[in-house]
Design a protein around this motif. Structure first.
Motif, short mmCIF file in Angstrom:
data_model
loop_
_atom_site.label_atom_id
_atom_site.label_comp_id
_atom_site.label_asym_id
_atom_site.label_seq_id
_atom_site.Cartn_x
_atom_site.Cartn_y
_atom_site.Cartn_z
N ALA A 40 0.84 -1.16 -0.08
CA ALA A 40 0.15 -0.02 0.06
C ALA A 40 0.86 1.40 0.03
O ALA A 40 0.51 2.32 -0.56
CB ALA A 40 -0.99 0.10 1.25
N SER A 41 1.97 1.19 0.59
CA SER A 41 3.09 2.49 0.59
C SER A 41 3.31 2.75 -0.73
O SER A 41 3.82 3.75 -0.95
CB SER A 41 4.20 2.15 1.66
OG SER A 41 5.22 1.16 0.84
N GLU A 42 3.60 1.68 -1.84
CA GLU A 42 3.64 2.29 -3.18
C GLU A 42 2.83 3.23 -3.55
O GLU A 42 3.16 4.18 -4.34
CB GLU A 42 3.51 0.95 -4.08
CG GLU A 42 3.75 1.35 -5.44
CD GLU A 42 3.30 0.31 -6.52
OE1 GLU A 42 4.09 0.13 -7.38
OE2 GLU A 42 2.12 -0.28 -6.23
N GLY A 43 1.34 3.25 -3.20
CA GLY A 43 0.62 4.25 -3.69
C GLY A 43 0.96 5.75 -3.06
O GLY A 43 0.95 6.70 -3.71
N ILE A 44 1.33 5.68 -1.78
CA ILE A 44 2.00 6.81 -1.26
C ILE A 44 3.14 7.57 -2.03
O ILE A 44 3.10 8.78 -2.22
CB ILE A 44 2.26 7.04 0.46
CG1 ILE A 44 1.20 6.32 1.04
CG2 ILE A 44 2.96 7.97 0.84
CD1 ILE A 44 -0.19 7.28 0.96
N ASN A 45 4.10 6.62 -2.45
CA ASN A 45 5.09 6.96 -3.21
C ASN A 45 4.70 7.45 -4.44
O ASN A 45 5.45 8.63 -5.10
CB ASN A 45 6.09 5.83 -3.33
CG ASN A 45 6.93 5.49 -1.99
OD1 ASN A 45 6.96 6.32 -1.23
ND2 ASN A 45 7.42 4.28 -1.85
N LEU A 46 3.88 6.96 -5.28
CA LEU A 46 3.43 7.30 -6.46
C LEU A 46 2.82 8.52 -6.51
O LEU A 46 2.76 9.61 -7.36
CB LEU A 46 2.62 6.54 -7.19
CG LEU A 46 3.18 5.05 -7.62
CD1 LEU A 46 2.34 4.07 -8.31
CD2 LEU A 46 4.24 5.53 -8.93
N ALA A 47 2.24 9.02 -5.17
CA ALA A 47 1.25 10.26 -5.14
C ALA A 47 2.40 11.33 -4.95
O ALA A 47 1.80 12.73 -4.82
CB ALA A 47 0.26 9.92 -4.10
N GLY A 48 3.35 11.09 -4.48
CA GLY A 48 4.63 12.22 -4.22
C GLY A 48 4.54 13.28 -5.29
O GLY A 48 4.53 14.43 -5.15
N ALA A 49 4.48 13.04 -6.73
CA ALA A 49 4.71 14.01 -7.63
C ALA A 49 3.03 14.90 -7.75
O ALA A 49 3.36 16.04 -7.62
CB ALA A 49 4.81 13.21 -8.92
N SER A 50 2.16 14.16 -7.33
CA SER A 50 1.11 14.91 -7.41
C SER A 50 1.08 16.00 -6.12
O SER A 50 0.54 16.89 -6.31
CB SER A 50 -0.38 14.05 -7.05
OG SER A 50 -0.25 13.10 -8.38
N LYS A 51 1.35 15.48 -5.00
CA LYS A 51 1.63 16.39 -3.95
C LYS A 51 2.57 17.32 -3.82
O LYS A 51 2.19 18.68 -3.69
CB LYS A 51 2.09 15.47 -2.59
CG LYS A 51 1.12 14.36 -2.12
CD LYS A 51 1.83 13.38 -1.06
CE LYS A 51 2.66 13.97 0.13
NZ LYS A 51 3.05 12.95 0.88
N LEU A 52 3.69 17.36 -4.84
CA LEU A 52 4.45 18.20 -5.00
C LEU A 52 3.67 19.12 -6.02
O LEU A 52 3.84 20.63 -5.80
CB LEU A 52 5.73 17.78 -5.63
CG LEU A 52 6.76 18.77 -5.96
CD1 LEU A 52 7.22 19.68 -4.74
CD2 LEU A 52 8.03 18.06 -6.93
N ALA A 53 3.02 18.84 -7.00
CA ALA A 53 2.37 19.76 -8.03
C ALA A 53 1.08 20.45 -7.37
O ALA A 53 1.10 21.54 -7.69
CB ALA A 53 1.96 18.89 -9.07
N VAL A 54 0.60 19.98 -6.46
CA VAL A 54 -0.42 20.66 -5.60
C VAL A 54 0.18 21.75 -4.85
O VAL A 54 -0.41 22.94 -4.70
CB VAL A 54 -1.33 19.69 -4.85
CG1 VAL A 54 -2.32 20.46 -4.09
CG2 VAL A 54 -2.17 18.61 -5.74
#
Length: 143
Positions: A40-54
């Motif tokens: 499940a932590s793979e999802g948090i890692n993949l969301a890193g770019a989205s978090k940065l863009a937001v």
């Protein structure tokens, strides 16, 4: 006279086997939950770019982006991984949807919501609104 060395008695062997059985009964389910949390932590890692863009959109424009395109990110279905089928963004709410690769996470979601404060963005991780991830499978960042 010297006493000959004998071996273990049957009761001693049975006690050792009982202790090992108890330890395995506790350890195996805990390890299985840990393995699912790691996936499940793979999802948090993949969301890193989205978090940065937001966060960058908020700091430059003063408002949260409405979707992936306005944040300069690829479409939701194109951000994928081994266990993640999509990462989408809607008004600062990043939704991670898991694929069927891990049956215990199949179709479940985790939500990362942006909490804005004067010039900064903090993230709150929680089970998604639709088909939420079981709380015992939430990664350590979400606990």
């Amino acid at each position: 006279m010297k006493k000959m060395q004998q071996g273990f008695t049957l009761i001693e062997l049975m006690i050792v086997i009982a202790i090992l059985g108890i330890l395995m009964a506790i350890a195996i389910p805990a390890y299985q939950d840990y393995a699912v949390r790691a996936k499940a932590s793979e999802g948090i890692n993949l969301a890193g770019a989205s978090k940065l863009a937001v966060a960058e959109t908020y700091s430059s424009k003063g408002s949260l982006p409405l979707n992936n395109t306005s944040a300069g990110l690829p479409l939701a279905g194109s951000i994928t991984g081994t266990y993640v089928s999509s990462v989408s963004n809607a008004s600062g709410l990043i939704t991670i949807t898991f694929s069927t690769a891990e049956p215990k996470l199949s179709g479940d979601t985790i939500a990362l919501s942006a909490i804005t404060a004067t010039g900064s963005v903090k993230w709150k991780c929680k089970p998604g609104a639709t088909n939420p991830v079981d709380t015992r499978y939430l990664p350590s960042e979400c606990r």
